[in-house]
Design a protein around this motif. Structure first.
Motif, PDB file in Angstrom:
ATOM      1  N   GLY A  75     -25.573 -35.800  46.955  1.00  0.00           N
ATOM      2  CA  GLY A  75     -24.411 -36.435  47.569  1.00  0.00           C
ATOM      3  C   GLY A  75     -24.390 -36.363  49.067  1.00  0.00           C
ATOM      4  N   ALA A  76     -23.198 -36.300  49.609  1.00  0.00           N
ATOM      5  CA  ALA A  76     -23.025 -36.345  51.056  1.00  0.00           C
ATOM      6  C   ALA A  76     -22.254 -35.123  51.506  1.00  0.00           C
ATOM      7  N   VAL A  77     -22.364 -34.864  52.795  1.00  0.00           N
ATOM      8  CA  VAL A  77     -21.613 -33.764  53.390  1.00  0.00           C
ATOM      9  C   VAL A  77     -20.689 -34.372  54.442  1.00  0.00           C
ATOM     10  N   PRO A  78     -19.422 -34.008  54.406  1.00  0.00           N
ATOM     11  CA  PRO A  78     -18.497 -34.622  55.358  1.00  0.00           C
ATOM     12  C   PRO A  78     -18.780 -34.163  56.778  1.00  0.00           C
ATOM     13  N   ALA A  79     -18.654 -35.092  57.728  1.00  0.00           N
ATOM     14  CA  ALA A  79     -18.771 -34.723  59.131  1.00  0.00           C
ATOM     15  C   ALA A  79     -17.572 -33.844  59.458  1.00  0.00           C
ATOM     16  N   ARG A  80     -17.832 -32.705  60.044  1.00  0.00           N
ATOM     17  CA  ARG A  80     -16.747 -31.783  60.403  1.00  0.00           C
ATOM     18  C   ARG A  80     -16.924 -31.453  61.871  1.00  0.00           C
ATOM     19  N   PRO A  81     -15.899 -31.682  62.673  1.00  0.00           N
ATOM     20  CA  PRO A  81     -16.076 -31.481  64.112  1.00  0.00           C
ATOM     21  C   PRO A  81     -16.315 -30.009  64.434  1.00  0.00           C
ATOM     22  N   ARG A  82     -17.264 -29.735  65.322  1.00  0.00           N
ATOM     23  CA  ARG A  82     -17.491 -28.356  65.788  1.00  0.00           C
ATOM     24  C   ARG A  82     -16.505 -28.100  66.913  1.00  0.00           C
ATOM     25  N   LEU A  83     -15.275 -27.912  66.540  1.00  0.00           N
ATOM     26  CA  LEU A  83     -14.218 -27.764  67.549  1.00  0.00           C
ATOM     27  C   LEU A  83     -13.393 -26.545  67.195  1.00  0.00           C
ATOM     28  N   PRO A  84     -12.801 -25.922  68.200  1.00  0.00           N
ATOM     29  CA  PRO A  84     -11.984 -24.745  67.909  1.00  0.00           C
ATOM     30  C   PRO A  84     -10.854 -25.101  66.938  1.00  0.00           C
ATOM     31  N   GLY A  85     -10.698 -24.275  65.940  1.00  0.00           N
ATOM     32  CA  GLY A  85      -9.597 -24.463  64.988  1.00  0.00           C
ATOM     33  C   GLY A  85      -9.919 -25.368  63.821  1.00  0.00           C
ATOM     34  N   ALA A  86     -11.142 -25.953  63.801  1.00  0.00           N
ATOM     35  CA  ALA A  86     -11.460 -26.937  62.758  1.00  0.00           C
ATOM     36  C   ALA A  86     -11.492 -26.318  61.362  1.00  0.00           C
ATOM     37  N   ASP A  87     -11.661 -25.017  61.310  1.00  0.00           N
ATOM     38  CA  ASP A  87     -11.709 -24.372  59.994  1.00  0.00           C
ATOM     39  C   ASP A  87     -10.401 -23.664  59.642  1.00  0.00           C
ATOM     40  N   ALA A  88      -9.369 -23.899  60.442  1.00  0.00           N
ATOM     41  CA  ALA A  88      -8.084 -23.239  60.181  1.00  0.00           C
ATOM     42  C   ALA A  88      -7.483 -23.706  58.870  1.00  0.00           C
ATOM     43  N   GLU A  89      -6.644 -22.895  58.330  1.00  0.00           N
ATOM     44  CA  GLU A  89      -5.906 -23.298  57.133  1.00  0.00           C
ATOM     45  C   GLU A  89      -5.066 -24.529  57.480  1.00  0.00           C
ATOM     46  N   GLY A  90      -4.939 -25.436  56.538  1.00  0.00           N
ATOM     47  CA  GLY A  90      -4.161 -26.644  56.805  1.00  0.00           C
ATOM     48  C   GLY A  90      -5.007 -27.815  57.272  1.00  0.00           C
ATOM     49  N   VAL A  91      -6.297 -27.554  57.536  1.00  0.00           N
ATOM     50  CA  VAL A  91      -7.211 -28.654  57.887  1.00  0.00           C
ATOM     51  C   VAL A  91      -8.037 -28.973  56.642  1.00  0.00           C
ATOM     52  N   HIS A  92      -7.895 -30.173  56.126  1.00  0.00           N
ATOM     53  CA  HIS A  92      -8.508 -30.525  54.847  1.00  0.00           C
ATOM     54  C   HIS A  92      -9.526 -31.652  54.998  1.00  0.00           C
ATOM     55  N   GLY A  93     -10.622 -31.513  54.311  1.00  0.00           N
ATOM     56  CA  GLY A  93     -11.535 -32.637  54.144  1.00  0.00           C
ATOM     57  C   GLY A  93     -11.099 -33.444  52.921  1.00  0.00           C
ATOM     58  N   VAL A  94     -11.732 -34.590  52.715  1.00  0.00           N
ATOM     59  CA  VAL A  94     -11.464 -35.388  51.511  1.00  0.00           C
ATOM     60  C   VAL A  94     -12.804 -35.802  50.958  1.00  0.00           C
ATOM     61  N   GLN A  95     -13.478 -34.853  50.357  1.00  0.00           N
ATOM     62  CA  GLN A  95     -14.822 -35.168  49.909  1.00  0.00           C
ATOM     63  C   GLN A  95     -14.939 -35.030  48.393  1.00  0.00           C
ATOM     64  N   VAL A  96     -14.507 -33.902  47.891  1.00  0.00           N
ATOM     65  CA  VAL A  96     -14.623 -33.678  46.442  1.00  0.00           C
ATOM     66  C   VAL A  96     -13.230 -33.627  45.828  1.00  0.00           C
ATOM     67  N   LEU A  97     -13.194 -33.730  44.529  1.00  0.00           N
ATOM     68  CA  LEU A  97     -11.915 -33.785  43.835  1.00  0.00           C
ATOM     69  C   LEU A  97     -11.058 -32.569  44.158  1.00  0.00           C
ATOM     70  N   ASP A  98     -11.694 -31.397  44.306  1.00  0.00           N
ATOM     71  CA  ASP A  98     -10.934 -30.193  44.630  1.00  0.00           C
ATOM     72  C   ASP A  98     -10.189 -30.331  45.965  1.00  0.00           C
ATOM     73  N   ASP A  99     -10.765 -31.112  46.901  1.00  0.00           N
ATOM     74  CA  ASP A  99     -10.062 -31.363  48.164  1.00  0.00           C
ATOM     75  C   ASP A  99      -8.750 -32.100  47.897  1.00  0.00           C
TER      76      ASP A  99
END
Lengths: 461, 461
Positions: free
Chosen positions: A118-142
């Motif tokens: 499959g694919a991997v979502p582009a995720r910005p290498r930016l401060p805070g990008a992995d904080a809680e409340g930041v969601h990807g939309v890639q897999v059903l669990d997202d």
């Protein structure tokens, strides 16, 4: 069971499960053992349905699942959820698999290997990008996670980062849920797969449903408070956010394949032939992790779309099952619905056509979805690109309301067959007042494009 | 004005006015004089819109008129309504025209003649067929007359004779108006352009809206009382009727052309080349009065449809204006909507394919218009015919609800390009949950048809 082959599939979504199912149709369990390693909790679901689940149009996440693991097992496909392939050993013909729940690893041997990572979502290498409340939309669990947040935390303000199909669909879903929604994109228009003139129509539609668009503003970071996202920062502004959704697109997930030495092409996708065979012996690949041929530009492209993944998986499965099938390529068709606005595109847009070295003319026509006197007629805009001199169709874009966008299929088939816009003017399309004006919008636009080709020939050297 | 040519057009509907307009675009009034003789009271209207006007979906008959006579005159086209051409003198290059209102006749000379006399409705040679209360549905005045009767006389019981597109659409319109409607047809199914299995779905839909179907019952006559129709008689029954609508189809109107010696082909339509030139010098023809080539069977066909008339008229007009354009033929596409049921067909049905000498396999698939989990997904049936061995697509039929039937365009373009069903399985059609399951119904049916072709090759010599 001597002589029985083993097919090992990495990835249990569209491409992997289509391949497994097709191979099983042609070769029974006593001929072919099929094992699928899927690191997620779900297999064979519609990722494209996630925005509809988040927005509530689809009530139950199970509705997005085409087949359950039990159904696959009943068909003699050993589907192992929460099992991640962590290494491919081409020389040894084996894959190291990790049991994510039970723990432990073991080597799984294969006679044929199917890579459908499959694919991997582009995720910005930016401060805070992995904080809680930041969601990807890639897999059903997202999608399940976002909906749980919506129902439990009742967030008020959402910021969607990225104005492609998924970003726009998620923005609509969140508006439907009653949130204040802002959408940020580095580009000057939403849907960069459309030309700016058509993209502007989408921007208007998004504003019309209350989405605040901040275009031409790259995200610079995410403010957090107590580990949770609190705002999205661009050069010009700070957008408070209880919820952030990242829709920045995806790229082929090929880390595993690359590490093993399976050839990856210029787009970052695994290279296959038209039967979906990689350049490594006994290794096949399909879906978002591969690159394919664009039939108009002739160039390789990586387009993550469930419909291609299903087709490629089917082709691989038929070949793995001893049959013969090919996937010749794509023409770049995409379609979406944002509230009442339907949008579709196929072939090359102006930027892509120029990049491919084409010179072209364009024609844009405003017409109606039904006969003008039909009470449900609505306006639609159709744009076509045709090559200079030859008049060959290069691409098309449609923006309109109910009944407009699926007309892209006709354009896609015309592209597939290399038709000229002049020839298209004669096409015998379905006409009746509830379906079309007497000249279908596609035909009117083809006429105008053909005139432009003719004018161009008269006026340019 | 020495040197100015004169184009005389017989018939002021779709084909005639398209030709006149296109010729005018290319040659101004000082180069080309254009005169149109139209025996009716209206020009350039949508005959296909008549059922919608009768049913009340379209309130005003003027809405069906694309351009008024004044608009044509403003563009330098001398449109003469209520003027009937009664004789063509090929040697003299002139047409005798009768002024139906003012009286009198005169010979109109021409340099180029365009014959666009349209079609004549089949009218049964049966007792009572000309009684008051028996209506055809051919010209706009017919629709106006029926609607006037509905509003003035409040008829209670209607009988529609003929189960083709126009008969079914009129039956629906009359149901909408609150009448008790029976429909009689000599054939065993409505819509003989569909195969019986698909036609049965239409019959069910008609019964579902309350239309009483009497199939396989040829009409034997009309009972009258005081000169007015009172009932429709078949072998088996007598159906009381306050209003009778004849929808028995049409045939090319070529009496005038034939009498002048203009060649007519085996279908009864005027023969033209692909530029719409007849075999007589300086005479062109287009629309319902001509025959054209069926691009799948290769045989000549006469198909009365506004969309062909417009295209052919445009082609004739471009050529008359000094340009070059061709009308290569048709693939037999037709589409209609009966209440919630959408129906479409293209190419050859089983009967037609057999008559053309093809051997074929068929595949029918039930699928959904949208992703199965989308709340607005509805069932649709798609049927394809593919040639034995070659697998070439020969025809397709679709019956479903909202969003189903316009998919016929894709089939029509596939036919146009001579695609095989195997090749069609790879087509890059638009997929998103509001528009299609991940495998579009067209693709699923193509897959099944391709499998049938393969099976057939294995099992038949």
């Amino acid at each position: 069971m001597a002589g029985r082959e083993r097919l090992l599939v990495i990835g249990g979504d569209a491409a992997g499960m289509s391949a497994a199912s097709q191979a099983r149709r042609r070769r029974g369990p006593d001929e072919l053992e099929i094992t699928v390693l899927e690191r997620g909790r779900h297999a064979s679901y519609s990722a494209c349905g996630i925005p509809y689940y988040v927005g509530g149009l689809v009530e139950d996440a199970d509705r997005l699942i085409a087949r359950t693991p039990a159904e696959f097992r009943d068909r003699g496909i050993d589907l192992r959820l929460r099992h991640e392939a962590v290494e491919i050993d081409l020389d040894g013909g084996r894959v190291r698999a990790r049991d994510l729940d039970g723990g432990g690893e073991r080597w799984e041997p294969y006679d044929q290997l199917m890579v459908a990572t499959g694919a991997v979502p582009a995720r910005p290498r930016l401060p805070g990008a992995d904080a809680e409340g930041v969601h990807g939309v890639q897999v059903l669990d997202d999608g399940i996670a976002i909906r749980r947040v919506l129902e439990r935390d009742k967030p008020r303000r959402a910021v969607v980062v990225g104005g492609g199909y998924i970003g726009l669909e998620m923005a609509e879903a969140l508006v439907t849920r009653g949130l204040e929604v802002s959408l940020v994109d580095a580009a000057d228009q939403p849907m960069r797969t459309l030309d700016p003139d058509m993209g502007a129509l989408i921007a208007d539609a998004m504003r019309g449903i209350g989405v605040r668009l901040h275009l031409g503003e790259p995200v610079e970071g995410f403010d957090t408070a107590a580990g949770r996202v609190a705002a999205v920062r661009t050069a010009g502004r700070t957008l408070p956010a209880d919820l952030v959704v990242l829709g920045l697109g995806v790229k082929p997930e090929t880390a595993l394949a690359s590490a093993a030495g399976i050839a990856v092409g210029p787009t970052g996708g695994i290279v296959t032939d038209r039967r979906m065979r990689t350049r490594s012996e006994r290794v096949w690949a399909a879906g978002d992790c591969v690159e394919t041929r664009h039939l108009v530009s002739g160039a390789p492209v990586a387009i993550a779309l469930g419909t291609h993944a299903n087709k490629q998986g089917r082709v691989a499965g038929i070949n793995l099952g001893g049959g013969y099938a090919t996937f010749p390529g794509v023409v770049g068709t995409a379609i979406s619905k944002i509230c009442q606005i339907e949008v579709a595109r196929t072939g090359l847009n102006e930027r892509e056509a120029a990049a491919a070295g084409f010179e072209f003319v364009t024609a844009m026509v405003e017409s109606t979805t039904r006969a003008g006197y039909h009470p449900r007629a609505t306006t639609m805009k159709t744009k076509l690109l045709a090559e200079r001199r030859s008049g060959r169709l290069l691409g098309g874009q449609i923006v309109g309301e109910e009944g407009a966008a699926k007309r892209v299929d006709g354009l896609a088939i015309a592209l597939w067959n290399g038709m000229t816009v002049e020839e298209m003017t004669g096409l015998d399309l379905g006409y009746a007042p509830p379906f079309s004006p007497v000249w279908d919008p596609v035909l009117i636009t083809a006429r105008k494009a053909a005139e432009r080709v003719e004018q161009d020939m008269r006026t340019r050297p």
